[in-house]
Design a protein around this motif. Structure first.
Motif, PDB file in Angstrom:
ATOM      1  N   GLY A 291      -4.185  14.136 -49.838  1.00  0.00           N
ATOM      2  CA  GLY A 291      -4.196  14.951 -51.058  1.00  0.00           C
ATOM      3  C   GLY A 291      -2.931  14.808 -51.874  1.00  0.00           C
ATOM      4  N   THR A 292      -2.178  13.736 -51.623  1.00  0.00           N
ATOM      5  CA  THR A 292      -0.897  13.586 -52.316  1.00  0.00           C
ATOM      6  C   THR A 292      -0.998  12.797 -53.614  1.00  0.00           C
ATOM      7  N   SER A 293      -2.126  12.158 -53.848  1.00  0.00           N
ATOM      8  CA  SER A 293      -2.295  11.422 -55.110  1.00  0.00           C
ATOM      9  C   SER A 293      -3.786  11.298 -55.428  1.00  0.00           C
TER      10      SER A 293
ATOM     11  N   GLY B 235      -0.681  13.621 -46.294  1.00  0.00           N
ATOM     12  CA  GLY B 235      -0.410  12.265 -46.731  1.00  0.00           C
ATOM     13  C   GLY B 235       0.451  11.608 -45.682  1.00  0.00           C
ATOM     14  N   SER B 236       0.752  10.322 -45.868  1.00  0.00           N
ATOM     15  CA  SER B 236       1.547   9.635 -44.840  1.00  0.00           C
ATOM     16  C   SER B 236       2.825   9.017 -45.386  1.00  0.00           C
ATOM     17  N   ASN B 237       2.869   8.768 -46.669  1.00  0.00           N
ATOM     18  CA  ASN B 237       3.993   8.047 -47.272  1.00  0.00           C
ATOM     19  C   ASN B 237       5.073   9.047 -47.726  1.00  0.00           C
TER      20      ASN B 237
ATOM     21  N   ASP C 222      -0.581  11.324 -40.396  1.00  0.00           N
ATOM     22  CA  ASP C 222      -1.272  10.033 -40.504  1.00  0.00           C
ATOM     23  C   ASP C 222      -2.747  10.245 -40.198  1.00  0.00           C
ATOM     24  N   ALA C 223      -3.585   9.923 -41.182  1.00  0.00           N
ATOM     25  CA  ALA C 223      -5.021  10.207 -41.069  1.00  0.00           C
ATOM     26  C   ALA C 223      -5.734   9.328 -40.045  1.00  0.00           C
ATOM     27  N   GLY C 224      -5.015   8.380 -39.445  1.00  0.00           N
ATOM     28  CA  GLY C 224      -5.663   7.551 -38.422  1.00  0.00           C
ATOM     29  C   GLY C 224      -5.086   7.766 -37.037  1.00  0.00           C
TER      30      GLY C 224
ATOM     31  N   ALA D  15     -14.738  -5.509 -45.404  1.00  0.00           N
ATOM     32  CA  ALA D  15     -14.199  -4.501 -44.485  1.00  0.00           C
ATOM     33  C   ALA D  15     -14.239  -3.116 -45.119  1.00  0.00           C
ATOM     34  N   TYR D  16     -13.831  -3.025 -46.382  1.00  0.00           N
ATOM     35  CA  TYR D  16     -13.789  -1.716 -47.054  1.00  0.00           C
ATOM     36  C   TYR D  16     -15.203  -1.130 -47.179  1.00  0.00           C
ATOM     37  N   GLY D  17     -16.130  -1.942 -47.675  1.00  0.00           N
ATOM     38  CA  GLY D  17     -17.499  -1.462 -47.852  1.00  0.00           C
ATOM     39  C   GLY D  17     -18.131  -1.068 -46.525  1.00  0.00           C
TER      40      GLY D  17
ATOM     41  N   ASP E 105      -9.689   5.580 -61.728  1.00  0.00           N
ATOM     42  CA  ASP E 105      -8.329   5.137 -62.054  1.00  0.00           C
ATOM     43  C   ASP E 105      -7.298   5.987 -61.331  1.00  0.00           C
ATOM     44  N   THR E 106      -6.975   5.603 -60.101  1.00  0.00           N
ATOM     45  CA  THR E 106      -6.082   6.415 -59.275  1.00  0.00           C
ATOM     46  C   THR E 106      -4.832   5.688 -58.815  1.00  0.00           C
ATOM     47  N   GLY E 107      -4.821   4.394 -58.885  1.00  0.00           N
ATOM     48  CA  GLY E 107      -3.707   3.634 -58.317  1.00  0.00           C
ATOM     49  C   GLY E 107      -4.065   2.980 -57.001  1.00  0.00           C
TER      50      GLY E 107
ATOM     51  N   GLU F 127      -3.999  -0.822 -57.204  1.00  0.00           N
ATOM     52  CA  GLU F 127      -2.627  -1.336 -57.210  1.00  0.00           C
ATOM     53  C   GLU F 127      -2.066  -1.363 -55.781  1.00  0.00           C
ATOM     54  N   LYS F 128      -2.366  -0.290 -54.998  1.00  0.00           N
ATOM     55  CA  LYS F 128      -1.811  -0.200 -53.642  1.00  0.00           C
ATOM     56  C   LYS F 128      -2.384  -1.249 -52.699  1.00  0.00           C
ATOM     57  N   SER F 129      -3.546  -1.813 -53.052  1.00  0.00           N
ATOM     58  CA  SER F 129      -4.176  -2.771 -52.138  1.00  0.00           C
ATOM     59  C   SER F 129      -3.488  -4.128 -52.176  1.00  0.00           C
TER      60      SER F 129
HETATM   61  N1  LIG Z   1     -10.221   5.045 -56.716  1.00  0.00           N
HETATM   62  C1  LIG Z   1     -11.418   4.503 -56.521  1.00  0.00           C
HETATM   63  O1  LIG Z   1     -11.862   3.648 -57.292  1.00  0.00           O
HETATM   64  C2  LIG Z   1     -12.254   4.950 -55.356  1.00  0.00           C
HETATM   65  C3  LIG Z   1     -13.621   4.631 -55.355  1.00  0.00           C
HETATM   66  C4  LIG Z   1     -14.393   5.020 -54.280  1.00  0.00           C
HETATM   67  C5  LIG Z   1     -13.828   5.713 -53.239  1.00  0.00           C
HETATM   68  N2  LIG Z   1     -12.497   6.014 -53.268  1.00  0.00           N
HETATM   69  C6  LIG Z   1     -11.941   6.730 -52.121  1.00  0.00           C
HETATM   70  O2  LIG Z   1     -11.269   7.874 -52.569  1.00  0.00           O
HETATM   71  C7  LIG Z   1     -10.291   8.249 -51.595  1.00  0.00           C
HETATM   72  C8  LIG Z   1      -9.005   8.598 -52.317  1.00  0.00           C
HETATM   73  O3  LIG Z   1      -8.502   7.436 -52.935  1.00  0.00           O
HETATM   74  P1  LIG Z   1      -7.817   7.417 -54.365  1.00  0.00           P
HETATM   75  O4  LIG Z   1      -8.564   6.486 -55.193  1.00  0.00           O
HETATM   76  O5  LIG Z   1      -7.563   8.785 -54.849  1.00  0.00           O
HETATM   77  O6  LIG Z   1      -6.453   6.645 -54.016  1.00  0.00           O
HETATM   78  P2  LIG Z   1      -4.981   7.133 -53.707  1.00  0.00           P
HETATM   79  O7  LIG Z   1      -4.385   7.771 -54.915  1.00  0.00           O
HETATM   80  O8  LIG Z   1      -4.338   5.943 -53.114  1.00  0.00           O
HETATM   81  O9  LIG Z   1      -5.164   8.275 -52.618  1.00  0.00           O
HETATM   82  C9  LIG Z   1      -5.277   7.998 -51.260  1.00  0.00           C
HETATM   83  C10 LIG Z   1      -4.766   9.187 -50.502  1.00  0.00           C
HETATM   84  O10 LIG Z   1      -4.961   8.909 -49.108  1.00  0.00           O
HETATM   85  C11 LIG Z   1      -3.721   9.047 -48.465  1.00  0.00           C
HETATM   86  N3  LIG Z   1      -3.625   8.160 -47.314  1.00  0.00           N
HETATM   87  C12 LIG Z   1      -3.800   6.821 -47.255  1.00  0.00           C
HETATM   88  N4  LIG Z   1      -3.595   6.387 -46.009  1.00  0.00           N
HETATM   89  C13 LIG Z   1      -3.287   7.490 -45.272  1.00  0.00           C
HETATM   90  C14 LIG Z   1      -2.949   7.700 -43.920  1.00  0.00           C
HETATM   91  N5  LIG Z   1      -2.892   6.691 -43.033  1.00  0.00           N
HETATM   92  N6  LIG Z   1      -2.674   8.962 -43.525  1.00  0.00           N
HETATM   93  C15 LIG Z   1      -2.709   9.999 -44.398  1.00  0.00           C
HETATM   94  N7  LIG Z   1      -3.017   9.856 -45.683  1.00  0.00           N
HETATM   95  C16 LIG Z   1      -3.303   8.604 -46.108  1.00  0.00           C
HETATM   96  C17 LIG Z   1      -2.677   8.744 -49.503  1.00  0.00           C
HETATM   97  O11 LIG Z   1      -1.443   9.357 -49.137  1.00  0.00           O
HETATM   98  P3  LIG Z   1      -0.140   8.514 -48.746  1.00  0.00           P
HETATM   99  O12 LIG Z   1       0.026   7.498 -49.813  1.00  0.00           O
HETATM  100  O13 LIG Z   1       0.922   9.545 -48.666  1.00  0.00           O
HETATM  101  O14 LIG Z   1      -0.435   7.943 -47.397  1.00  0.00           O
HETATM  102  C18 LIG Z   1      -3.281   9.408 -50.717  1.00  0.00           C
HETATM  103  O15 LIG Z   1      -2.997  10.782 -50.723  1.00  0.00           O
HETATM  104  C19 LIG Z   1     -10.183   7.073 -50.631  1.00  0.00           C
HETATM  105  O16 LIG Z   1     -10.878   7.371 -49.439  1.00  0.00           O
HETATM  106  C20 LIG Z   1     -10.876   5.962 -51.373  1.00  0.00           C
HETATM  107  O17 LIG Z   1     -11.425   4.997 -50.508  1.00  0.00           O
HETATM  108  C21 LIG Z   1     -11.704   5.653 -54.298  1.00  0.00           C
END
Ligand SMILES: NC(=O)c1ccc[n+]([C@@H]2O[C@H](COP(=O)([O-])OP(=O)(O)OC[C@H]3O[C@@H](n4cnc5c(N)ncnc54)[C@H](OP(=O)(O)O)[C@@H]3O)[C@@H](O)[C@H]2O)c1
Length: 250
Positions: A15-17, A38-40, A61-63, A150-152, A185-187, A190-192
Motif C-alpha cells: 500500500g505504499t504506492s 511495503g518492502s522498500n 515482505d509480502a513473500g 511468468a507474470y500472467g 499508470d502506477t510506475g 518502470e520498476k520492471s
Molecule cells: N499497474 C498496472 O498496470 C497493473 C495491472 C494489473 C495488475 N496490477 C497489480 O496491481 C498491484 C499493485 O501494483 P501497482 O501497479 O500499484 O504498482 P506499484 O506502485 O509498484 O505497487 C506495488 C506495491 O506492492 C509492494 N510490493 C512489491 N513487492 C513487495 C514485497 N515483496 N513485499 C511487500 N510489498 C511489496 C510495493 O511496495 P514496495 O515498493 O515498498 O515493496 C508497492 O506498494 C500488483 O499486484 C500488480 O500486479 C497492476
C-alpha cells in the motif's frame, strides 16, 4: 451518506504506492482504520509522509512467511481483528520464454502467489463475519501476451486461489473476490526494468490498444476495490471484476 467502511479494520499489502496507496486513501475516507505494507525502505518512508493521519505503514515482505505471520500477529494484537484484506502487493516481471530467467520466475511466484496464500492462511483466524478479501490479479491472467508468461501465470494462479478461498471462507461469513486491472499508470512498468525508451514504447502501445486510448489511474481501480470490500457487494463472492477501459472486451 453513510461511510461504507465505518468502524472497519483494513489491511492492504503493497500500500505504499500506486493502486494500494490510492485504495488506502479511499478506505480511510470511507471510515476504515487502515494499515498498509511495503518492502522498500525508500518507498516506505515516502508513504509514511503521504499517509500520515491516514494509514499506518509497516515494513513486511509480502513473500516471506515469518514477516507475514508477524504482520497478522500485530494486527490481532493492536487492532483486535480484521474486516477487509486487500492482497495487492505484486511485482511485474517481463520476459519471453527465451529471455526470462528462473530467478525472475521464482520471484514473481514468491510475491504474487505464495505470499498471497501465506497471507490468507495467517489472516483467516482474524477475519470477522461480514468481512471481505480482495485479491489484485490482472487482465494478463487470461491473455496470451508476449513476455507475460511468468507474470500472467502468477496472476492466473492468484485468481484461482481467490475462488478457492471464497469457497473455504464462505461459512465464516467472509467474501473473497478478485480485481483484474488493465494497464494502470502506477510506475510498475518502470520498476520492471528496461531502458526508458523501451518503457515509453510499451506504454504508448498499451494506450493505442485501449479503446479509451489511455492507461487507467490508480483511483479508478481503487473505486472498484472499495465496491468489493464494502457491503455494496454483499451478494458477490468468488467473482472477478475486470477494470481495463474495455481493453479485453471492445
Ligand atoms: N499497474 C498496472 O498496470 C497493473 C495491472 C494489473 C495488475 N496490477 C497489480 O496491481 C498491484 C499493485 O501494483 P501497482 O501497479 O500499484 O504498482 P506499484 O506502485 O509498484 O505497487 C506495488 C506495491 O506492492 C509492494 N510490493 C512489491 N513487492 C513487495 C514485497 N515483496 N513485499 C511487500 N510489498 C511489496 C510495493 O511496495 P514496495 O515498493 O515498498 O515493496 C508497492 O506498494 C500488483 O499486484 C500488480 O500486479 C497492476
Amino acid at each position: 451518506m453513510a461511510k461504507r467502511l465505518e468502524g472497519k479494520v483494513a489491511v492492504i499489502t503493497g500500500g505504499t504506492s500506486g493502486i494500494g496507496l490510492a485504495t488506502a486513501k479511499l478506505f480511510h475516507e470511507e471510515g476504515a482504520r487502515v494499515l498498509v505494507t511495503g518492502s522498500n525502505p525508500r518507498t516506505l518512508e515516502a508513504a509514511r509522509t503521504e499517509l500520515e493521519g491516514i494509514a499506518e505503514v509497516v515494513q513486511s515482505d509480502a513473500g516471506d512467511r515469518a514477516q507475514i505471520e508477524a504482520l497478522f500477529d500485530r494486527v490481532q494484537k493492536d487492532l483486535g481483528g480484521l474486516d477487509v484484506l486487500f492482497l495487492n502487493a505484486g511485482i511485474l516481471v517481463h520476459g519471453t520464454l527465451a529471455t526470462l530467467d528462473e530467478a525472475q520466475f521464482d520471484e514473481a511466484f514468491r510475491v504474487n502467489v505464495k505470499g498471497a496464500w501465506l497471507a490468507l492462511k495467517a489472516a483467516t483466524p482474524l477475519l470477522r463475519a461480514g468481512g471481505a478479501v480482495v485479491l489484485n490479479s490482472s487482465i494478463t491472467n487470461a491473455m496470451g501476451t508476449p513476455g507475460s508468461g511468468a507474470y500472467g501465470a502468477s496472476k492466473a494462479a492468484l485468481r484461482s486461489l481467490g475462488r478457492t478461498a471464497a469457497s473455504e471462507l464462505a461459512d465464516q461469513g467472509v467474501r473473497v473476490n478478485v480485481i483484474s486491472p488493465g494497464p494502470t499508470d502506477t510506475g510498475i512498468i518502470e520498476k520492471s526494468g528496461g531502458a526508458a525508451d523501451v518503457i515509453a514504447g510499451t506504454k504508448q502501445r498499451l494506450r493505442e490498444r485501449s479503446p479509451q486510448k489511455r492507461l487507467g489511474a490508480s483511483e479508478e481501480i481503487a473505486r472498484a476495490v472499495l465496491f468489493l470490500a464494502s457491503d455494496d457487494a454483499s451478494y458477490m463472492t468468488g467473482e472477478e471484476i475486470v477494470v481495463d477501459g474495455g481493453m479485453t472486451r471492445v
